[in-house]
Design a protein around this motif. Structure first.
Motif, mmCIF file in Angstrom:
data_model
loop_
_atom_site.group_PDB
_atom_site.id
_atom_site.type_symbol
_atom_site.label_atom_id
_atom_site.label_comp_id
_atom_site.label_asym_id
_atom_site.label_seq_id
_atom_site.Cartn_x
_atom_site.Cartn_y
_atom_site.Cartn_z
ATOM 1 N N VAL A 61 0.836 -1.220 0.000
ATOM 2 C CA VAL A 61 0.000 0.000 0.000
ATOM 3 C C VAL A 61 0.861 1.257 0.000
ATOM 4 C CG1 VAL A 61 -1.934 -1.149 1.129
ATOM 5 C CG2 VAL A 61 -0.160 -0.071 2.527
ATOM 6 N N GLU A 62 2.103 1.148 -0.421
ATOM 7 C CA GLU A 62 2.995 2.307 -0.405
ATOM 8 C C GLU A 62 2.471 3.439 -1.287
ATOM 9 O OE1 GLU A 62 7.565 3.380 -1.738
ATOM 10 O OE2 GLU A 62 7.102 1.355 -1.049
ATOM 11 N N ASN A 63 1.908 3.085 -2.463
ATOM 12 C CA ASN A 63 1.358 4.128 -3.337
ATOM 13 C C ASN A 63 0.207 4.871 -2.658
ATOM 14 O OD1 ASN A 63 3.091 3.563 -5.522
ATOM 15 N ND2 ASN A 63 1.770 1.899 -6.215
ATOM 16 N N TYR A 64 -0.603 4.134 -1.909
ATOM 17 C CA TYR A 64 -1.737 4.754 -1.213
ATOM 18 C C TYR A 64 -1.266 5.648 -0.071
ATOM 19 C CZ TYR A 64 -4.822 1.592 -3.773
ATOM 20 O OH TYR A 64 -5.504 0.930 -4.770
ATOM 21 N N THR A 65 -0.330 5.165 0.717
ATOM 22 C CA THR A 65 0.155 5.968 1.835
ATOM 23 C C THR A 65 0.853 7.230 1.352
ATOM 24 O OG1 THR A 65 2.186 4.627 1.889
ATOM 25 C CG2 THR A 65 0.392 3.983 3.358
ATOM 26 N N GLU A 66 1.606 7.107 0.263
ATOM 27 C CA GLU A 66 2.271 8.300 -0.282
ATOM 28 C C GLU A 66 1.257 9.290 -0.833
ATOM 29 O OE1 GLU A 66 5.603 9.465 -3.695
ATOM 30 O OE2 GLU A 66 5.380 7.371 -3.028
ATOM 31 N N THR A 67 0.215 8.767 -1.497
ATOM 32 C CA THR A 67 -0.809 9.657 -2.058
ATOM 33 C C THR A 67 -1.607 10.340 -0.952
ATOM 34 O OG1 THR A 67 -1.025 8.280 -4.040
ATOM 35 C CG2 THR A 67 -2.842 9.780 -3.547
ATOM 36 N N LEU A 68 -2.046 9.558 0.032
ATOM 37 C CA LEU A 68 -2.847 10.121 1.119
ATOM 38 C C LEU A 68 -2.041 11.067 1.993
ATOM 39 C CD1 LEU A 68 -4.877 6.937 2.152
ATOM 40 C CD2 LEU A 68 -5.708 8.931 0.890
ATOM 41 N N GLY A 69 -0.733 10.902 2.003
ATOM 42 C CA GLY A 69 0.122 11.815 2.760
ATOM 43 C C GLY A 69 0.538 13.042 1.983
ATOM 44 N N SER A 70 0.096 13.125 0.726
ATOM 45 C CA SER A 70 0.465 14.262 -0.126
ATOM 46 C C SER A 70 -0.540 15.393 0.035
ATOM 47 C CB SER A 70 0.521 13.821 -1.595
ATOM 48 O OG SER A 70 0.630 14.928 -2.456
ATOM 49 N N GLU A 71 -0.037 16.585 0.282
ATOM 50 C CA GLU A 71 -0.905 17.757 0.375
ATOM 51 C C GLU A 71 -1.583 18.058 -0.958
ATOM 52 O OE1 GLU A 71 -0.588 22.501 1.648
ATOM 53 O OE2 GLU A 71 1.109 21.136 1.944
ATOM 54 N N GLN A 72 -0.869 17.768 -2.049
ATOM 55 C CA GLN A 72 -1.423 18.019 -3.374
ATOM 56 C C GLN A 72 -2.687 17.201 -3.608
ATOM 57 O OE1 GLN A 72 -0.845 20.138 -5.612
ATOM 58 N NE2 GLN A 72 -1.552 19.332 -7.578
ATOM 59 N N PHE A 73 -2.698 15.949 -3.164
ATOM 60 C CA PHE A 73 -3.874 15.097 -3.356
ATOM 61 C C PHE A 73 -5.096 15.698 -2.672
ATOM 62 C CE2 PHE A 73 -6.624 11.803 -1.510
ATOM 63 C CZ PHE A 73 -7.102 11.215 -2.667
ATOM 64 N N TRP A 74 -4.938 16.177 -1.450
ATOM 65 C CA TRP A 74 -6.085 16.725 -0.726
ATOM 66 C C TRP A 74 -6.543 18.048 -1.313
ATOM 67 C CZ3 TRP A 74 -8.541 13.308 1.816
ATOM 68 C CH2 TRP A 74 -7.861 12.234 2.398
ATOM 69 N N ARG A 75 -5.594 18.843 -1.845
ATOM 70 C CA ARG A 75 -5.995 20.079 -2.536
ATOM 71 C C ARG A 75 -6.805 19.756 -3.778
ATOM 72 N NH1 ARG A 75 -0.708 22.363 -1.337
ATOM 73 N NH2 ARG A 75 -0.010 21.646 -3.380
ATOM 74 N N VAL A 76 -6.343 18.772 -4.546
ATOM 75 C CA VAL A 76 -7.057 18.388 -5.765
ATOM 76 C C VAL A 76 -8.420 17.795 -5.418
ATOM 77 C CG1 VAL A 76 -7.011 16.851 -7.764
ATOM 78 C CG2 VAL A 76 -4.945 18.057 -7.082
ATOM 79 N N THR A 77 -8.492 17.008 -4.346
ATOM 80 C CA THR A 77 -9.770 16.425 -3.933
ATOM 81 C C THR A 77 -10.770 17.516 -3.561
ATOM 82 O OG1 THR A 77 -8.663 14.434 -3.112
ATOM 83 C CG2 THR A 77 -10.885 14.865 -2.303
ATOM 84 N N ALA A 78 -10.333 18.482 -2.758
ATOM 85 C CA ALA A 78 -11.222 19.592 -2.389
ATOM 86 C C ALA A 78 -11.659 20.376 -3.616
ATOM 87 C CB ALA A 78 -10.516 20.511 -1.393
#
Length: 305
Positions: A61-78
């Motif tokens: 699950v390294e790809n998931y943990t890296e994505t969920l820990g990325s600030e960019q992912f949460w900005r894009v989600t919002a």
């Protein structure tokens, strides 16, 4: 009961499932298997080297943990959620108004408007996007030329895709323009099911236009509105071609939504495992967004007499 009769009953009970079998197999081949394959890719470290050498490097699950820990992912989600909410609200309001207008027009005007809506709806996505790129082009664009003629001379060479809000404005216009026909035709079809006697009774009670809509029209349209909103949330949230073709998620990746973000990270940056993980998370976010509307729709169906 004889054995022959029991066999016939069992065959009759199994017949609906046998008729559904081809569709289920096609769904499994075209939808379920790609989803499973994508989920497996999201658990791998898959870059260009592994792809060329046909290597399989599992990283859990390294790809998931890296994505969920990325600030960019949460900005894009919002941004994706806000972009979807704004577009769906505009589409539903304008589409409902156009649908009600279709119900009030005469036959010739209704036919004329319907043809225009069908042409807008039938236009391929990339073709429509190209038209909007031409309309909002910085040089020789119709919109800038028109604004300049009307006195806004500062807009003569304005770059609509040079800023975040202006780019999202252009994409919003495109998506709303493409989506209104679907909503309008759905709502117009729904209005044809409303008994005319209800309107006559409401008018005899002194109801005006607003009262007619709230007491007669809206209760009948509510199931259609919920179902259409559910479909529009899916359509807008997963829209990719319009955003990518207009400015590839730019400027500076400020207009990326989750589908564009997954493509840029996966294909653009050649982090295919990461892109697969983002796409799985995108599906989960979409399921969360649509679950509420789905529950409302199912509840509405249960309440129908």
């Amino acid at each position: 009961m004889s054995l022959t009769s029991r066999a016939r009953l069992r065959a009759g009970a199994a017949l609906p499932y046998l008729l559904l079998l081809p569709a289920l197999l096609a769904t499994a081949a075209l939808l379920v298997w790609p989803l499973v394959k994508n989920a497996l890719l999201s658990l791998q470290n898959l870059n260009m080297r592994q792809l060329i050498q046909h290597l399989t490097e599992w990283n859990g699950v390294e790809n998931y943990t890296e994505t969920l820990g990325s600030e960019q992912f949460w900005r894009v989600t919002a941004r994706s959620i806000a972009f979807t909410a704004a577009n769906v609200a505009l589409i539903m309001v304008l589409g409902t108004l156009v649908g009600l207008l279709l119900a009030r027009l005469g036959r010739r005007m209704r036919l004329t408007l319907s043809v225009g809506l069908i042409l807008a709806w039938a236009m391929p996505v990339i073709a429509a996007t190209t038209v909007f790129q031409w309309l909002f082009a910085a040089r020789f664009g119709v919109v800038n030329s028109l604004l300049d003629t009307l006195g806004w001379h500062a807009m003569a060479d304005y770059n609509w895709t040079g800023g975040q809000l202006s780019t999202l404005f252009v994409v919003t216009l495109l998506l709303v323009w493409q989506s209104i026909p679907f909503v309008a035709f759905n709502l117009y079809a729904a209005t044809t099911t409303i008994p005319a006697e209800l309107y006559e009774a409401a008018r005899l009670d002194g109801a005006g236009a607003v009262k007619l809509f709230t007491t007669v029209t809206y209760p009948f349209l509510r199931p259609f509105l919920l179902a259409t909103t559910f479909l529009e949330v899916i359509w807008i949230f997963k829209s990719f071609a319009q955003l990518f073709a207009i400015n590839e998620g730019g400027p500076e990746r400020l207009t990326e939504t989750l589908p564009v973000y997954a493509f840029v990270e996966g294909v653009g940056n050649q982090h295919y495992g990461m892109g697969a993980a983002i796409s799985v998370l995108t599906i989960l976010v979409l399921l969360g967004l649509t679950s509420y509307y789905l529950r409302l729709t199912l509840k509405q169906e249960e309440e129908q007499p």
